[in-house]
Design a protein around this motif. Structure first.
Motif: not given
Length: 221
Positions: A20-37
């Motif tokens: 259930a916690i792992g389901a938040t990965t898309p949100a983390w991915t969107a934020v990291i992609a925004f910050l890095l790329l």
């Protein structure tokens, strides 16, 4: 770190809670992609992540097997997994030195051995002797698990190359639903009504995200 922290989390919380916690990965991915790329998804795509986050918050709040260490380890593992997916996306899509899925898996395997082998010898000096005491069923299971891990990584790289890191993580949430069901069936861990409602909302978020990604494209800042 993603794998190690994920295993630490499973020592304190059930598989269903961890997924259930792992389901938040898309949100983390969107934020990291925004910050890095500087990758900017459409407002609709970001909006579809809200039900995923809301569903997980509800699942966490209604989880009878809550444990602080397990919770933080699971979230840290999720953040590491998101960062890994973004970096893999870069390596698989950069025009100057693009890597294919097998090549990336080859180099990652070498790094994993370099990091994990001395760590295992340091933290578990009696590991070899302990493994010799195990039955053939254990060794067969260990080998099968390793083979599955290989194919999981390979297919993850292929999906990342042909879609995106964010899409990979959202699709992974479909696996999370199946993991929750199997976990409850096998381990009989208790799940509250609020927790189940949270899982359902998260699944709805995954479905709406998939539709939004089909109709919109990301842009660069």
């Amino acid at each position: 770190m993603a794998v190690v922290l994920g295993n630490v989390a499973l020592r304190f919380i059930p598989v269903s809670f961890s997924e259930a916690i792992g389901a938040t990965t898309p949100a983390w991915t969107a934020v990291i992609a925004f910050l890095l790329l500087n990758t900017i998804e459409s407002a609709v795509v970001y909006a579809t992540l809200l039900p995923v986050i809301l569903g997980i918050v509800m699942a966490v709040g209604g989880e009878p097997s809550f444990h602080v260490v397990g919770l933080f380890a699971a979230f840290a593992s999720t953040a590491c997994r998101a960062l890994k997916s973004v970096l893999q996306g870069v390596l698989l899509s950069t025009d100057e030195d693009r890597m294919d899925a097998l090549n990336l898996l080859h180099w990652m395997s070498i790094v994993a051995v370099i990091v994990l082998l001395p760590t295992a010898l340091l933290l578990e000096p009696g590991l070899a002797a302990d493994l010799q005491k195990e039955s053939y069923v254990f060794h067969a299971g260990l080998l099968f698990n390793s083979m599955l891990a290989y194919f999981v990584n390979l297919t993850n790289f292929l999906v990342t190359r042909h879609t995106s890191a964010l899409t990979l993580q959202v699709l992974g949430n479909a696996k999370g639903v199946l993991m929750v069901i199997i976990s409850i069936a096998l381990f009989h861990n208790e799940v509250s009504v609020i927790g189940m409602l949270g899982y359902a909302i998260a699944v709805f978020g995954v479905a709406t995200y998939a539709y939004a990604k089909q109709t919109t494209k990301p842009s660069a800042r």
